[in-house]
Design a protein around this motif. Structure first.
Motif, short mmCIF file in Angstrom:
data_model
loop_
_atom_site.label_atom_id
_atom_site.label_comp_id
_atom_site.label_asym_id
_atom_site.label_seq_id
_atom_site.Cartn_x
_atom_site.Cartn_y
_atom_site.Cartn_z
N HIS A 178 -51.65 51.40 -55.14
CA HIS A 178 -50.70 50.90 -54.14
C HIS A 178 -50.75 49.38 -54.00
CE1 HIS A 178 -50.39 55.13 -53.17
NE2 HIS A 178 -51.66 55.18 -52.78
N GLY A 179 -50.85 48.70 -55.12
CA GLY A 179 -50.80 47.24 -55.11
C GLY A 179 -52.11 46.54 -54.80
N THR A 180 -53.18 47.27 -54.57
CA THR A 180 -54.47 46.64 -54.32
C THR A 180 -55.07 46.14 -55.63
OG1 THR A 180 -55.68 48.73 -54.55
CG2 THR A 180 -54.88 48.14 -52.35
N TRP A 181 -56.03 45.24 -55.53
CA TRP A 181 -56.73 44.78 -56.73
C TRP A 181 -58.13 44.31 -56.39
CZ3 TRP A 181 -57.95 39.51 -58.00
CH2 TRP A 181 -57.47 38.55 -57.10
N ARG A 201 -62.95 44.17 -53.36
CA ARG A 201 -61.51 44.22 -53.09
C ARG A 201 -61.03 42.87 -52.55
NH1 ARG A 201 -58.10 48.79 -49.65
NH2 ARG A 201 -56.07 47.70 -49.75
N VAL A 202 -59.87 42.44 -53.02
CA VAL A 202 -59.31 41.15 -52.62
C VAL A 202 -58.09 41.38 -51.73
CG1 VAL A 202 -58.33 38.97 -53.39
CG2 VAL A 202 -60.16 40.06 -54.72
N HIS A 203 -58.08 40.76 -50.54
CA HIS A 203 -56.96 40.84 -49.62
C HIS A 203 -56.25 39.48 -49.56
CE1 HIS A 203 -58.18 44.73 -47.74
NE2 HIS A 203 -59.40 44.32 -48.04
N GLY A 204 -54.94 39.53 -49.31
CA GLY A 204 -54.21 38.30 -49.01
C GLY A 204 -53.78 37.48 -50.20
N ALA A 205 -53.81 38.04 -51.41
CA ALA A 205 -53.39 37.28 -52.59
C ALA A 205 -52.75 38.24 -53.59
CB ALA A 205 -54.56 36.56 -53.23
N ALA A 237 -58.79 36.35 -49.47
CA ALA A 237 -58.66 35.24 -50.42
C ALA A 237 -57.85 34.09 -49.83
CB ALA A 237 -58.01 35.73 -51.70
N THR A 238 -58.32 32.89 -50.07
CA THR A 238 -57.57 31.68 -49.73
C THR A 238 -57.07 30.98 -50.98
OG1 THR A 238 -59.63 30.40 -49.67
CG2 THR A 238 -58.85 31.33 -47.59
N ALA A 239 -57.68 31.29 -52.14
CA ALA A 239 -57.25 30.70 -53.41
C ALA A 239 -57.71 31.59 -54.55
CB ALA A 239 -57.80 29.30 -53.57
N VAL A 240 -56.85 31.72 -55.55
CA VAL A 240 -57.19 32.46 -56.77
C VAL A 240 -56.84 31.58 -57.95
CG1 VAL A 240 -56.75 34.51 -58.16
CG2 VAL A 240 -56.74 34.69 -55.66
N ARG A 241 -57.84 31.29 -58.77
CA ARG A 241 -57.64 30.37 -59.90
C ARG A 241 -58.06 31.04 -61.19
NH1 ARG A 241 -61.48 26.87 -61.96
NH2 ARG A 241 -62.77 27.27 -60.10
N ARG A 242 -57.20 30.92 -62.22
CA ARG A 242 -57.56 31.47 -63.53
C ARG A 242 -58.66 30.63 -64.16
NH1 ARG A 242 -53.20 34.61 -65.81
NH2 ARG A 242 -54.43 34.71 -67.72
#
Length: 256
Positions: A178-181, A201-205, A237-242
């Protein structure tokens, strides 16, 4: 032909092992770094065995047979369906894994494995959790943490050392339902066959593509009652960087 297959297979496997251990770091996709000397020794041994077999049989490996032996083989093959090869033709398929290691090394395990295995829950501390078991985190900066350390604190640290801190976790993306990651890591004791799942689990991104390596910055997202099995590790999450894929993908150690 059977001797050809055996000797060349030994040589290809030996060269393949030495290639991934000495010329590249590809062996880290399959085993722990500490097993490198064992793999090198195995590669040298396989090449030595192949060279000895080749020298013993001469070149070409299949020596000409006497007319009588040829006739007998032809007669035997006529009745049993083996022909002149001396072994089944399917034996050539044994070259596939050897050539794969040499020219096309399979990637490390990733989201497919992580999504199909339950994350290993952090073990409860031997004694009552507290500041002595979970040291205070540095204040006023982003704290680099391993997934294992973050998960242990999120589940068992009743002292709340994660509160008020911004942390950064590095791992690969594992899609959920359901779109979670999740940001995930696979940890091994010996080789990829015994891989254990670590994931937060990551929320907010928005989720990057599956298997992409990312550094996720954020704050602890309390889930369940801390100090019990009901708690689970999660991050706002406030930032996600590759980030680039690490040399040793199974080494869950926080970057300095």
């Amino acid at each position: 032909m059977k001797r050809n297959i055996q000797v060349l297979l030994l040589l290809f496997l030996g060269v393949g092992l030495l290639h991934i251990c000495l010329l590249t770091d590809l062996y880290l996709r399959y085993v722990r770094a500490g097993l490198r000397p064992v793999l090198i020794a195995s590669g040298v041994l396989l090449i030595a065995l192949g060279a000895v077999s080749a020298a013993r049989d001469g070149f070409p490996f299949d020596r000409p047979r006497p007319n009588g032996a040829h006739s007998h083989g032809h007669h035997h093959g006529h009745h049993h369906g083996h022909g002149h090869a001396g072994g089944p033709k399917v034996a050539w398929l044994l070259y596939v894994p050897a050539l794969t290691i040499l020219f096309l090394a399979p990637p490390a395990l990733g989201s497919y494995t992580a999504s199909r295995g339950d994350a290993e829950a952090p073990k409860a501390p031997a004694s009552a959790p507290g500041d002595t078991l979970f040291p205070a985190l540095p204040s006023g900066e982003v704290v680099e943490m391993s997934l294992n350390d973050f998960s242990s604190r999120a589940v068992w640290d009743t002292g709340g050392t994660l509160k008020g801190h911004t942390v950064r976790l590095t791992g690969f993306v594992t899609p959920g339902r359901h779109g979670t990651w999740y940001v995930s890591r696979l940890v091994i004791s010996c080789c990829a066959a015994d891989a254990r799942v670590r994931k937060v689990r990551v929320h907010g991104a928005t989720a990057p593509p599956a298997d992409a390596w990312v550094a996720v910055t954020g704050t602890w997202h309390p889930t369940g009652k801390v100090g019990t099995d009901d708690a689970s590790p999660a991050l706002d999450a406030t930032a996600v960087r590759r980030v680039p894929t690490p040399k040793d993908p199974y080494n869950d150690v926080a970057r300095p």
